[in-house]
Design a protein around this motif. Structure first.
Motif, PDB file in Angstrom:
ATOM      1  N   SER A 177     -30.650 -43.712 -46.426  1.00 33.66           N
ATOM      2  CA  SER A 177     -30.712 -44.862 -45.519  1.00 33.66           C
ATOM      3  C   SER A 177     -29.886 -44.654 -44.257  1.00 33.66           C
ATOM      4  CB  SER A 177     -30.243 -46.126 -46.251  1.00 33.66           C
ATOM      5  OG  SER A 177     -28.944 -45.924 -46.788  1.00 33.66           O
ATOM      6  N   ASN A 178     -28.952 -43.709 -44.285  1.00 29.05           N
ATOM      7  CA  ASN A 178     -28.139 -43.401 -43.095  1.00 29.05           C
ATOM      8  C   ASN A 178     -28.712 -42.250 -42.276  1.00 29.05           C
ATOM      9  OD1 ASN A 178     -26.191 -45.383 -43.748  1.00 29.05           O
ATOM     10  ND2 ASN A 178     -25.264 -43.989 -45.232  1.00 29.05           N
ATOM     11  N   LEU A 179     -29.945 -41.856 -42.578  1.00 32.57           N
ATOM     12  CA  LEU A 179     -30.648 -40.747 -41.901  1.00 32.57           C
ATOM     13  C   LEU A 179     -29.962 -39.400 -42.133  1.00 32.57           C
ATOM     14  CD1 LEU A 179     -31.737 -42.341 -38.484  1.00 32.57           C
ATOM     15  CD2 LEU A 179     -32.898 -42.379 -40.691  1.00 32.57           C
ATOM     16  N   VAL A 180     -29.245 -39.285 -43.257  1.00 33.31           N
ATOM     17  CA  VAL A 180     -28.660 -37.987 -43.637  1.00 33.31           C
ATOM     18  C   VAL A 180     -29.714 -37.203 -44.407  1.00 33.31           C
ATOM     19  CG1 VAL A 180     -26.876 -36.820 -44.975  1.00 33.31           C
ATOM     20  CG2 VAL A 180     -26.327 -38.924 -43.738  1.00 33.31           C
ATOM     21  N   CYS A 181     -29.979 -35.983 -43.936  1.00 34.29           N
ATOM     22  CA  CYS A 181     -30.992 -35.128 -44.574  1.00 34.29           C
ATOM     23  C   CYS A 181     -30.336 -34.178 -45.569  1.00 34.29           C
ATOM     24  CB  CYS A 181     -31.742 -34.315 -43.518  1.00 34.29           C
ATOM     25  SG  CYS A 181     -32.821 -35.322 -42.497  1.00 34.29           S
ATOM     26  N   LYS A 182     -30.979 -33.997 -46.717  1.00 36.94           N
ATOM     27  CA  LYS A 182     -30.433 -33.114 -47.751  1.00 36.94           C
ATOM     28  C   LYS A 182     -31.528 -32.198 -48.281  1.00 36.94           C
ATOM     29  CE  LYS A 182     -26.891 -36.468 -48.914  1.00 36.94           C
ATOM     30  NZ  LYS A 182     -25.750 -36.706 -49.799  1.00 36.94           N
ATOM     31  N   VAL A 183     -31.190 -30.930 -48.401  1.00 37.30           N
ATOM     32  CA  VAL A 183     -32.137 -29.929 -48.911  1.00 37.30           C
ATOM     33  C   VAL A 183     -32.308 -30.146 -50.411  1.00 37.30           C
ATOM     34  CG1 VAL A 183     -32.626 -27.462 -49.138  1.00 37.30           C
ATOM     35  CG2 VAL A 183     -31.368 -28.305 -47.140  1.00 37.30           C
ATOM     36  N   SER A 184     -33.555 -30.118 -50.871  1.00 37.94           N
ATOM     37  CA  SER A 184     -33.823 -30.307 -52.303  1.00 37.94           C
ATOM     38  C   SER A 184     -34.899 -29.326 -52.747  1.00 37.94           C
ATOM     39  CB  SER A 184     -34.269 -31.746 -52.579  1.00 37.94           C
ATOM     40  OG  SER A 184     -35.593 -31.942 -52.134  1.00 37.94           O
ATOM     41  N   ASP A 185     -35.352 -29.508 -53.972  1.00 36.88           N
ATOM     42  CA  ASP A 185     -36.423 -28.709 -54.586  1.00 36.88           C
ATOM     43  C   ASP A 185     -36.060 -27.237 -54.696  1.00 36.88           C
ATOM     44  OD1 ASP A 185     -38.851 -27.701 -55.546  1.00 36.88           O
ATOM     45  OD2 ASP A 185     -39.884 -29.415 -54.700  1.00 36.88           O
ATOM     46  N   PHE A 186     -35.367 -26.934 -55.792  1.00 42.30           N
ATOM     47  CA  PHE A 186     -34.897 -25.560 -56.009  1.00 42.30           C
ATOM     48  C   PHE A 186     -35.668 -24.881 -57.135  1.00 42.30           C
ATOM     49  CE2 PHE A 186     -31.444 -28.029 -54.202  1.00 42.30           C
ATOM     50  CZ  PHE A 186     -31.126 -27.248 -53.102  1.00 42.30           C
ATOM     51  N   GLY A 187     -36.956 -25.232 -57.288  1.00 42.91           N
ATOM     52  CA  GLY A 187     -37.739 -24.637 -58.369  1.00 42.91           C
ATOM     53  C   GLY A 187     -38.964 -23.925 -57.873  1.00 42.91           C
ATOM     54  N   LEU A 188     -38.842 -23.130 -56.788  1.00 45.68           N
ATOM     55  CA  LEU A 188     -40.035 -22.541 -56.149  1.00 45.68           C
ATOM     56  C   LEU A 188     -40.902 -21.754 -57.117  1.00 45.68           C
ATOM     57  CD1 LEU A 188     -40.949 -21.102 -52.906  1.00 45.68           C
ATOM     58  CD2 LEU A 188     -40.817 -19.408 -54.687  1.00 45.68           C
ATOM     59  N   SER A 189     -40.298 -20.928 -57.965  1.00 49.96           N
ATOM     60  CA  SER A 189     -41.105 -20.018 -58.772  1.00 49.96           C
ATOM     61  C   SER A 189     -42.123 -20.767 -59.627  1.00 49.96           C
ATOM     62  CB  SER A 189     -40.197 -19.181 -59.673  1.00 49.96           C
ATOM     63  OG  SER A 189     -39.442 -20.037 -60.505  1.00 49.96           O
ATOM     64  N   ARG A 190     -41.804 -22.015 -60.037  1.00 45.48           N
ATOM     65  CA  ARG A 190     -42.760 -22.761 -60.854  1.00 45.48           C
ATOM     66  C   ARG A 190     -43.560 -23.745 -60.023  1.00 45.48           C
ATOM     67  NH1 ARG A 190     -40.713 -27.606 -60.941  1.00 45.48           N
ATOM     68  NH2 ARG A 190     -38.484 -27.969 -60.904  1.00 45.48           N
ATOM     69  N   VAL A 191     -42.908 -24.393 -59.039  1.00 43.12           N
ATOM     70  CA  VAL A 191     -43.585 -25.462 -58.299  1.00 43.12           C
ATOM     71  C   VAL A 191     -44.802 -24.946 -57.556  1.00 43.12           C
ATOM     72  CG1 VAL A 191     -43.335 -27.072 -56.364  1.00 43.12           C
ATOM     73  CG2 VAL A 191     -41.533 -26.877 -58.073  1.00 43.12           C
ATOM     74  N   LEU A 192     -44.702 -23.761 -56.975  1.00 41.40           N
ATOM     75  CA  LEU A 192     -45.781 -23.304 -56.106  1.00 41.40           C
ATOM     76  C   LEU A 192     -47.064 -22.980 -56.845  1.00 41.40           C
ATOM     77  CD1 LEU A 192     -43.893 -21.191 -53.472  1.00 41.40           C
ATOM     78  CD2 LEU A 192     -44.864 -23.444 -53.253  1.00 41.40           C
ATOM     79  N   GLU A 193     -47.013 -22.848 -58.149  1.00 49.28           N
ATOM     80  CA  GLU A 193     -48.235 -22.541 -58.876  1.00 49.28           C
ATOM     81  C   GLU A 193     -49.292 -23.631 -58.701  1.00 49.28           C
ATOM     82  OE1 GLU A 193     -49.001 -19.623 -60.309  1.00 49.28           O
ATOM     83  OE2 GLU A 193     -47.118 -19.071 -59.370  1.00 49.28           O
TER      84      GLU A 193
END
Length: 665
Positions: free
Chosen positions: A438-454
Motif C-alpha cells: 500500500s506504500n508503493l514499496v516493490c518487493k521481488v518474489s517468486d523464487f521457484g523458476l525451475s518448477r513454475v515455468l513448466e
C-alpha cells in the motif's frame, strides 16, 4: 444392556477446494450412541446462487474412497463442476440410525469450486495424409470448464518419444509438416483454459504415405551420411574434451568464468569469510533439512485463512492473519499445497521457502514461516495489498508521477543488488513477479523458476529442453542457458520498460520466435511514451548484447538515486520521432494492408470519435497516419493521455508487424 441410540452429528468439518475437487475432514461425533459401529454418509447438493435452490449432485460425482459406509473421517469428491456452489452434509450413522423417527443429525459445509483445467480430448480424426504431412481434426473436450484458449499438439516418430515437436493451435485442426515418408507418428493433444492445461489425450498413431521406390533408394544414403557425420562429431568432442581436461588439471584459473567459480563454491556450501552467500537447497541430501534450517515452523492454530486471492502452481493463494505468541496479529499471504500431492511436489513447494528464508531485505518478499507438521502444508509470507506490479500498473494507467515510478524501479534494483551480492540468480525477473504494498514499496518474489515455468504461459520451449520466459530473457540465456546476474540485468531492463509503459506486454503480439530473431538482429524495444531519456538510455544499457558491457545492479541503484536527487534530469523526454525509429526497417507504407481506411483503423481501436478531425487535417490515408507524432496528436486536440497512448501504441504495433515479417533489420 442399556438401549443404544443414533450418534450425534460430526464436529468441526473443514474443506479444502482444489479446482473441481473438494477434500473434507471432520472430527467424530461427541456422542456415538453407546455403539462402536459408527460410519459416515456424505450427501452432495448442487446449489443455485441466485434462487438458493439445491438439487442432488447426480451420478457424475466420484467419492474417494466411497460415499456411504465411511470408516475414516475424511473423503474427497472429484469430477465436480467448475465455478459451482455445493453443500455437503456429513452424517454419522450406526446400527440403529434406521430406527430413528427424528430429524437427521449432520454437519454441513458450503464450498464453491474453482475454474478447472479442461478434460482430455477424447477423439482425434485423421484428414489428408501425404508422404511428408498429416492433417488432423478433433472435438472440443467433453468438459471444457471454461473458454478454450488454445490447443497444444505433441507428436513424435514412433519409438522416438524423447525427441518430440510441439504445435499450438487456436483451431481444432492442424497439419504436421516435414515428416518422414512411410513412417508412423504418435500424436497427443491437450486444451488450455485460463486455469491452465488439461491432461494430454490418449496416444493416436497415424502413418505418412510411402515414397516411391526410386526415391527411397536415394533416401537410403542419408542415414549413412548422418551416421558418418555423427561419428565424426563424437570423435572431435572426445579430442576436445581430452585437451580441456588436460588444461583443467593444470589449474588454468585465468580461463574459468567467475560466475561459474562463485556458483561452485556456493553449491559446495563453502562460505567466503564475512560474506553471506546463498545456499542452493537442492544440494541437501534431505530437502526437509533445508526447510527446517532456513524457515521457521508455525503452528497451524496461529493462522486464520480469510479468503482466496489467487491460484498458485501447487494450490491456492489466500490472505489471512497470523498471531504469534507475544506479538500483535497481522495480515499475511498464505500459499497452500493442494490435497493429493506427490512427495516431489511437496519438496518443490517447500523448496521456494528454503530459498526465500535465506533472504532479509526490505525489497525482497519476507518469509514468515511454513506449516509442515499438519495439513494443508503452507508457506506464510508478508501480505502485499496491491498484488502483482503488472496488474497494479494496468489498473492505475497514467496515475503516477515519474518520480514515483523511478522510486518503484529503485526498490526493485535494490532487491536485485542484494540477491546478486548473495550469489543468487533469479532467472524470472518480470513485473508479474514483483509484489507491491500500500506504500508503493516493490518487493521481488517468486523464487521457484525451475518448477513454475513448466506451466507458465509466458514460457517457451527452447532447443535444449525446458522452458524460459523468452520476452524477459537475455540472448545468451536463451541460446546457451547461461544465467548470471548479467542476464538478470537484461530482465531488469524489460521490467523498467513494463513500469514506464504501465504494464504493457513487451514486444506486443510478436511471437516468441520472432522476438528471439529480432533481438538477435539488433532490435530493441522503443521508448515508452513520455519516458525520460535518462531512463530509456539505462534500459538500452541493460540490453547490451555483450553481457560484460551491461551495468551491475549496484551501478543501477546508484544511477537511479542520482536521478531521484536531481528530478530536473528526468524532464528531458525521448524525442517522439525517434521512439519508433528502431522499429522501421524500410520506408514502405505501414498498415495499408491491415486497414482499408483511417476511419476503419480508428473504429477498430475504439477511437472513432477522432475520424473527422484526422480527415479535416489531411490525414486521409494510412500512409499519412503512419507519420503521426505525439505533438501532432496534441495539435489535433487529442488531449487525454489514455487516448494518446492508445493511438500511438496502435501505430507502433502496426510498425511491429513489419518486424514480424522478419525483414532484415
Amino acid at each position: 444392556m442399556a438401549c443404544t441410540r443414533p450418534p450425534s452429528a460430526p464436529r468441526s468439518a473443514i474443506s479444502n477446494v482444489n479446482e473441481t475437487s473438494v477434500f473434507l475432514e471432520w472430527i467424530p461425533p461427541a456422542d456415538t450412541g453407546g455403539r462402536k459401529d459408527v460410519s459416515y454418509y456424505i450427501a452432495c447438493k448442487k446449489c443455485n446462487s441466485h434462487s438458493g435452490l439445491c438439487e442432488a449432485c447426480g451420478g457424475h460425482v466420484r467419492y474417494l474412497p466411497q460415499q456411504t459406509g465411511l470408516k475414516n473421517t475424511s473423503v474427497m469428491m472429484v469430477d465436480l463442476l467448475a465455478h459451482t456452489n455445493y453443500t455437503f452434509e456429513i452424517e454419522a450413522v450406526n446400527g440403529v440410525s434406521d430406527q430413528n423417527p427424528g430429524a437427521r443429525q449432520f454437519v454441513s459445509v458450503n464450498v464453491t469450486t474453482n475454474q478447472a483445467a479442461p478434460s482430455p480430448v477424447s477423439s482425434v480424426k485423421k484428414g489428408k495424409i501425404t508422404k511428408n504431412s498429416i492433417s488432423l481434426s478433433w472435438q472440443e473436450p467433453d468438459r471444457p470448464n471454461g473458454i478454450i484458449l488454445e490447443y497444444e499438439i505433441k507428436y513424435f516418430e514412433k519409438d522416438q518419444e524423447t525427441s518430440y515437436t510441439i504445435i499450438k493451435s487456436k483451431e481444432t485442426t492442424i497439419t504436421a509438416d516435414g515428416l518422414k515418408p512411410g513412417s508412423a507418428y504418435v500424436f497427443q493433444i491437450r486444451a488450455r483454459t485460463a486455469a491452465g492445461y488439461g491432461g494430454f489425450s490418449r496416444r493416436f498413431e497415424f502413418e505418412t504415405s510411402p515414397v516411391s521406390v526410386a526415391a527411397s533408394r536415394d533416401q537410403s544414403q542419408i542415414p549413412i551420411i548422418v551416421v558418418s557425420v555423427t561419428v565424426g562429431v563424437i570423435l572431435l568432442a572426445v579430442v576436445i574434451g581430452f585437451l580441456l581436461s588436460g588444461r583443467r588439471c593444470g589449474y588454468s584459473k585465468a580461463k574459468q568464468d567467475p560466475e561459474e567459480e562463485k556458483m561452485h563454491f556456493h553449491n559446495g556450501h563453502i562460505k567466503l569469510p564475512g560474506v553471506r552467500t546463498y545456499i542452493d537447497p537442492h544440494t541437501y541430501e534431505d530437502p526437509n533439512q533445508a526447510v527446517h534450517e532456513f524457515a521457521k515452523e508455525i503452528e497451524a492454530s496461529c493462522i486464520t485463512i480469510e479468503r482466496v486471492i489467487g491460484a498458485g502452481e501447487f494450490g491456492e493463494v489466500c490472505s489471512g492473519r497470523l498471531k504469534l505468541q507475544g506479538k500483535r496479529e497481522f495480515p499475511v499471504a498464505i500459499k497452500t499445497l493442494k490435497v493429493g500431492y506427490t512427495e516431489k511436489q511437496r519438496r518443490d513447494f517447500l523448496g521456494e521457502a528454503s530459498i526465500m528464508g535465506q533472504f532479509d531485505h526490505p525489497n525482497i518478499i519476507h518469509l514468515e514461516g511454513v506449516v509442515t507438521k499438519s495439513k494443508p502444508v503452507m508457506i506464510v509470507t508478508e501480505y502485499m495489498e496491491n498484488g502483482s506490479l503488472d496488474t497494479f500498473l494496468k489498473k492505475n494507467d497514467g496515475q503516477f508521477t515519474v518520480i514515483q515510478l523511478v522510486g518503484m524501479l529503485r526498490g526493485i534494483a535494490s532487491g536485485m543488488k542484494y540477491l546478486s551480492d548473495m550469489g543468487y540468480v533469479h532467472r524470472d525477473l518480470a513485473a508479474r513477479n514483483i509484489l507491491i504494498n500500500s506504500n508503493l514499496v516493490c518487493k521481488v518474489s517468486d523464487f521457484g523458476l525451475s518448477r513454475v515455468l513448466e506451466d507458465d504461459p509466458e514460457a517457451a520451449y527452447t532447443t535444449r529442453g525446458g522452458k524460459i520466459p523468452i520476452r524477459w530473457t537475455a540472448p545468451e540465456a536463451i541460446a546457451f542457458r547461461k544465467f548470471t546476474s548479467a542476464s538478470d540485468v537484461w530482465s531488469y531492463g524489460i521490467v523498467m520498460w513494463e513500469v514506464m509503459s504501465y504494464g504493457e506486454r513487451p514486444y506486443w503480439e510478436m511471437t516468441n520466435q520472432d522476438v528471439i530473431k529480432a533481438v538477435e538482429e539488433g532490435y530493441r524495444l522503443p521508448s515508452p511514451m513520455d519516458c525520460p531519456a535518462a531512463l530509456y538510455q539505462l534500459m538500452l544499457d541493460c540490453w547490451q548484447k555483450d553481457r560484460n558491457s551491461r551495468p551491475k545492479f549496484d551501478e543501477i541503484v546508484s544511477m537511479l538515486d542520482k536521478l531521484i536527487r536531481n528530478p530536473s534530469s528526468l524532464k528531458t523526454l525521448v524525442n517522439a520521432s525517434s521512439r519508433v525509429s528502431n522499429l522501421l526497417v524500410e520506408h514502405s507504407p505501414v498498415g495499408s494492408g491491415a486497414y482499408r481506411s483511417v476511419g476503419e483503423w480508428l473504429e477498430a481501436i475504439k477511437m472513432g470519435r477522432y475520424t473527422e478531425i484526422f480527415m479535416e487535417n489531411g490525414y486521409s490515408s494510412m500512409d499519412a497516419v503512419a507519420q503521426v507524432t505525439l505533438e501532432d496528436l496534441r495539435r489535433l486536440g487529442v488531449t487525454l493521455v489514455g487516448h494518446q497512448k492508445k493511438i500511438m501504441n496502435s501505430l507502433q504495433e502496426m510498425k511491429v508487424q513489419l518486424v514480424n515479417g522478419m525483414v532484415p533489420l
